[in-house]
Enzyme design. Structure first.
Site, mmCIF file in Angstrom:
data_model
loop_
_atom_site.group_PDB
_atom_site.id
_atom_site.type_symbol
_atom_site.label_atom_id
_atom_site.label_comp_id
_atom_site.label_asym_id
_atom_site.label_seq_id
_atom_site.Cartn_x
_atom_site.Cartn_y
_atom_site.Cartn_z
ATOM 1 N N GLY A 169 0.803 -1.223 0.000
ATOM 2 C CA GLY A 169 0.000 0.000 0.000
ATOM 3 C C GLY A 169 0.836 1.272 0.000
ATOM 4 N N SER A 208 2.227 -3.474 -3.717
ATOM 5 C CA SER A 208 2.108 -2.456 -4.766
ATOM 6 C C SER A 208 2.218 -3.022 -6.188
ATOM 7 C CB SER A 208 3.127 -1.338 -4.542
ATOM 8 O OG SER A 208 2.880 -0.706 -3.290
ATOM 9 N N GLY A 230 -4.614 -2.822 -3.570
ATOM 10 C CA GLY A 230 -5.233 -1.677 -4.251
ATOM 11 C C GLY A 230 -5.610 -1.922 -5.711
HETATM 12 C C1 PEP Z 1 -1.804 -6.550 0.271
HETATM 13 O O1 PEP Z 1 -2.493 -5.982 1.085
HETATM 14 O O2 PEP Z 1 -1.681 -7.766 0.380
HETATM 15 C C2 PEP Z 1 -1.147 -5.775 -0.772
HETATM 16 C C3 PEP Z 1 -0.178 -6.349 -1.413
HETATM 17 O O3 PEP Z 1 -1.588 -4.489 -0.978
HETATM 18 P P1 PEP Z 1 -1.130 -3.495 -2.176
HETATM 19 O O4 PEP Z 1 -1.157 -4.293 -3.453
HETATM 20 O O5 PEP Z 1 -2.133 -2.390 -2.159
HETATM 21 O O6 PEP Z 1 0.255 -3.038 -1.829
#
Ligand code: PEP
Length: 246
Positions: A169, A208, A230
């Site tokens: 995130g 991410s 996300g």
């Molecule tokens: C997650 O919460 O497992 C995650 C990888 O979130 P993001 O892809 O938003 O970093």
């Protein structure tokens, strides 16, 4: 030999209207060569499941008990009964916010496996742990403690997700080289788990991930897919991730 998995973790997001919009888009996903899975909020599991045959649904957490006086908990037995395909265990938010430790997480893993749910066991280091140098020993203990006492009959139901906490995130993705290095390390450590076949166990990367960086990650030998927060919320971007994942 290892199928690519794209797994969306919706966390505590998505309204009914958001889910309807999402499913409208993904209904047009055909002939995918990857496994496309989503973990919505548990209250939305049946709704999401009824709207798409292409994606498999699962939970973001489960209890270490099947039933009883555990107010507010999520029974793995009931998840299976409802048609859940998998459960994410040990996400860094569960470890950090809800103080779930390796002992509890191992109990959850065993209970989920007992109910024939596929388990995505998450491991990952914080920025401070990475900078302290010996972060791989932390990953190793999360991995081996989490998988303690699993049996060979469960080997096809285990997936590992490497999620560096500093990349979740934050928009800060681990470079493909950084991720591959850790994935190869984890696969090496999996060889110590007699019940598993290290070469056949999928290891997903999370942190991410988005359509712009998925291919660079998947080009690496030991990266078998992604756990996505996300970028899994919007149908267009989840669909793109799946279509780019071969
Ligand atoms: C997650 O919460 O497992 C995650 C990888 O979130 P993001 O892809 O938003 O970093």
């Amino acid at each position: 030999m290892r199928k690519v998995h794209i797994v969306g973790n919706w966390k505590m997001n998505q309204s009914v209207a958001d889910i309807n919009a999402f499913t409208e888009t993904i209904l047009t996903m055909n002939n995918l060569s990857c496994e496309a899975w989503i973990a919505p909020q548990a209250i939305h599991l049946s709704m999401l499941q009824s709207k798409s045959d292409t994606i498999k649904v699962g939970a973001q957490n489960c209890s270490n008990h099947n039933s009883g006086a555990f107010t507010g908990e999520l029974s793995p037995e009931s998840l299976k009964d409802l048609g859940a395909h998998f459960v994410i265990i040990g996400h860094s938010e569960r470890r950090a916010i809800f103080k779930e430790d390796d002992l509890l997480l191992n109990q959850k893993v065993l209970k989920a496996l007992e109910n024939k749910l596929k388990v995505i066991l998450c491991v990952g280091e914080t920025l401070q742990e990475r900078e302290s140098g010996d972060f791989k020993s932390i990953l190793k203990s999360q991995l081996l403690n989490g998988l303690k006492d699993i049996s060979a009959t469960d080997k096809e139901n285990i997936i590992i997700a490497y999620e560096p906490v500093w990349a979740i995130g934050t928009g800060k993705v681990a470079s493909p080289e950084q991720a591959q290095e850790v994935h190869a390390f984890l696969r090496g450590e999996l060889k110590a788990v007699e019940a598993l076949e290290a070469q056949a166990t999928p290891i997903l990367y999370g942190g991410s991930v988005k359509p712009a960086n998925i291919q660079g990650l998947l080009e690496n030998e030991d990266i078998d897919g992604a756990l996505v927060g996300g970028a899994s919320l919007k149908g267009e971007s989840f669909k793109e991730l799946c279509e780019l994942s071969k």
